[in-house]
Design a protein around this motif. Structure first.
Motif, short mmCIF file in Angstrom:
data_model
loop_
_atom_site.label_atom_id
_atom_site.label_comp_id
_atom_site.label_asym_id
_atom_site.label_seq_id
_atom_site.Cartn_x
_atom_site.Cartn_y
_atom_site.Cartn_z
N PRO A 104 76.45 32.16 73.00
CA PRO A 104 77.87 32.43 72.81
C PRO A 104 78.69 31.15 72.91
CG PRO A 104 77.27 32.87 75.07
CD PRO A 104 76.01 32.44 74.37
N THR A 105 79.95 31.25 72.59
CA THR A 105 80.88 30.17 72.89
C THR A 105 81.12 30.15 74.39
OG1 THR A 105 81.98 30.70 70.78
CG2 THR A 105 83.14 29.22 72.29
N HIS A 141 82.34 36.30 66.45
CA HIS A 141 82.76 37.40 67.32
C HIS A 141 84.26 37.56 67.11
CE1 HIS A 141 83.57 39.94 70.70
NE2 HIS A 141 82.34 39.83 71.22
N LEU A 142 84.65 38.67 66.49
CA LEU A 142 86.06 38.94 66.25
C LEU A 142 86.81 39.13 67.56
CD1 LEU A 142 85.61 41.43 63.27
CD2 LEU A 142 86.60 39.13 63.11
N ASP A 143 88.10 38.84 67.53
CA ASP A 143 88.97 39.00 68.70
C ASP A 143 88.80 40.40 69.30
OD1 ASP A 143 91.11 39.23 70.48
OD2 ASP A 143 92.55 38.32 69.11
N GLU A 144 88.59 40.47 70.61
CA GLU A 144 88.41 41.75 71.29
C GLU A 144 89.66 42.62 71.20
OE1 GLU A 144 86.99 41.12 75.25
OE2 GLU A 144 85.44 39.73 74.57
N THR A 162 76.55 38.17 60.64
CA THR A 162 77.33 39.22 61.30
C THR A 162 78.68 38.74 61.82
OG1 THR A 162 76.09 38.73 63.33
CG2 THR A 162 75.36 40.61 62.01
N LEU A 163 79.63 39.67 61.75
CA LEU A 163 80.88 39.57 62.48
C LEU A 163 80.85 40.70 63.50
CD1 LEU A 163 81.72 39.08 59.17
CD2 LEU A 163 83.79 38.32 60.35
N ASN A 164 80.86 40.34 64.77
CA ASN A 164 80.77 41.31 65.86
C ASN A 164 82.17 41.81 66.22
OD1 ASN A 164 78.82 42.35 68.08
ND2 ASN A 164 80.63 41.65 69.21
N ALA A 210 79.26 44.28 62.82
CA ALA A 210 78.46 44.98 63.82
C ALA A 210 79.37 45.45 64.95
CB ALA A 210 77.36 44.07 64.36
N VAL A 211 79.35 46.74 65.23
CA VAL A 211 80.20 47.34 66.27
C VAL A 211 79.45 47.31 67.60
CG1 VAL A 211 81.49 49.37 66.99
CG2 VAL A 211 81.26 48.84 64.54
N GLU A 212 80.08 46.73 68.62
CA GLU A 212 79.44 46.52 69.92
C GLU A 212 79.90 47.54 70.95
OE1 GLU A 212 79.55 43.22 73.56
OE2 GLU A 212 80.49 42.75 71.65
N ASN A 213 78.96 47.99 71.78
CA ASN A 213 79.32 48.80 72.95
C ASN A 213 79.89 47.91 74.05
OD1 ASN A 213 76.42 47.85 73.13
ND2 ASN A 213 76.66 48.59 75.22
N THR A 214 80.82 48.46 74.82
CA THR A 214 81.41 47.69 75.93
C THR A 214 81.32 48.51 77.22
OG1 THR A 214 83.63 48.42 75.26
CG2 THR A 214 82.89 46.25 74.49
N ASP A 215 82.34 49.31 77.51
CA ASP A 215 82.35 50.07 78.77
C ASP A 215 82.17 51.56 78.54
OD1 ASP A 215 84.79 50.42 77.55
OD2 ASP A 215 85.97 50.18 79.37
N GLY A 216 81.56 51.92 77.44
CA GLY A 216 81.32 53.33 77.13
C GLY A 216 82.17 53.79 75.96
N PHE A 217 81.51 54.19 74.87
CA PHE A 217 82.24 54.69 73.71
C PHE A 217 82.93 56.01 74.05
CE2 PHE A 217 78.85 52.40 71.11
CZ PHE A 217 79.69 51.35 70.75
N ARG A 218 84.19 56.14 73.65
CA ARG A 218 84.88 57.42 73.76
C ARG A 218 84.38 58.33 72.62
NH1 ARG A 218 85.95 53.72 77.53
NH2 ARG A 218 88.06 53.76 78.37
N ASP A 219 84.59 59.64 72.77
CA ASP A 219 84.10 60.57 71.74
C ASP A 219 84.75 60.30 70.39
OD1 ASP A 219 82.36 61.82 73.46
OD2 ASP A 219 83.71 63.49 73.94
#
Length: 276
Positions: free
Chosen positions: A7-8, A64-67, A111-113, A162-171
């Motif tokens: 990573p950066t 890595h796109l801006d969060e 990829t663009l994350n 690419a879609v990343e998981n973080t703190d739990g995907f909402r429904d």
């Protein structure tokens, strides 16, 4: 063989510092993080410089796109700005794609994350209400526009988001992700450290869509206490199992520690435990 990158890192003040470290550790690529001021889209658009520096070192880049990227923001001025950021970032990726062909694995898309932005919530006496859940139709309309535009902007280039998981995907996010995954321009990132620190709550969803895994963020972690971004070997994750899945899915792996020391320790672990 898995393509490992870094990573950066905030300790590295310049791109040259990151490239020097990447080369010294024998890694293949750097994930340029657009959360940093020095990697905003106007800086990344100086692609001649990025290519020249990478060429000298024999590496390539992912992005890595801006969060904070929030293409579903109810304020159309805001969402349009994020869409334009995505468009220009895709153009950067197109310019950087030849580096992947020279120094990476051409069987893996560049990829663009991206993260899923949860949006805001309203706190009631007995619960919290996510606004994107409340106004789900409006939320999904934004993702319909996003998917269509990204397909148009990427075109026939070998680039995926690419879609990343973080703190739990909402429904509601799971439904949006499944919609995105219907497009050949979208895939999944499995961040195994985030996953561990949140009690592996995203694992059933990720595994049900494992055919879409194209990218991994690899770092160690623990559930109690919840920790991640640890050097490999410093946590509780079954790292060989996760790396084996990355290998099976032909996914690229970012060694996403946050310090230089942890990254060095991680590369030593790989040499001793993974390549043995």
């Amino acid at each position: 063989m898995i393509q490992f990158g870094m990573p950066t890192l905030i300790e590295n003040k310049t791109l040259e510092d990151n490239i020097s470290l990447c080369s010294s550790l024998g890694l293949k690529f750097i994930e340029l993080n657009m959360n940093f001021p020095e990697y905003q889209v106007d800086e990344l658009e100086q692609t001649d410089r990025l290519i020249e520096l990478a060429d000298k070192a024999g590496i390539y880049y992912t992005i890595h796109l801006d969060e904070n990227l929030n293409i579903a923001d109810f304020n159309r001025l805001v969402s349009e700005a994020y869409l334009e950021t995505a468009r220009r970032s895709i153009e950067v990726a197109k310019a950087l794609l030849p580096l992947r062909d020279l120094y990476g694995d051409a069987s893996q898309p560049l990829t663009l994350n991206m993260h899923m932005h949860h949006g805001i919530f309203i706190t009631l006496p007995d619960r919290k209400v996510q606004m994107y859940d409340r106004d789900f139709d409006t939320y999904m309309k934004s993702f319909s526009v996003f998917r269509e535009k990204c397909e148009e902007w990427i075109g026939d280039s070998d680039i995926m988001i690419a879609v990343e998981n973080t703190d739990g995907f909402r429904d509601y996010e799971k439904k949006a992700i499944e919609f995105l995954l219907e497009s050949p321009k979208f895939g999944l990132t499995w961040d195994i450290g985030h996953s561990k620190a949140t009690g592996e709550k995203d694992v059933p969803f990720i595994m049900s869509h494992k055919d879409h895994l194209i990218h991994f963020h690899i770092h160690d972690g623990s559930e109690v206490p919840p920790r991640n971004h640890l050097a490999l070997g410093d946590g509780e994750i079954d790292l060989k199992e996760r790396l084996s899945l990355a290998e099976q899915t032909n996914a690229r792996c970012v060694l996403e520690t946050k310090t230089i020391d942890a990254l060095k320790k991680t590369t030593i672990w790989l040499m001793e435990k993974w390549y043995e």
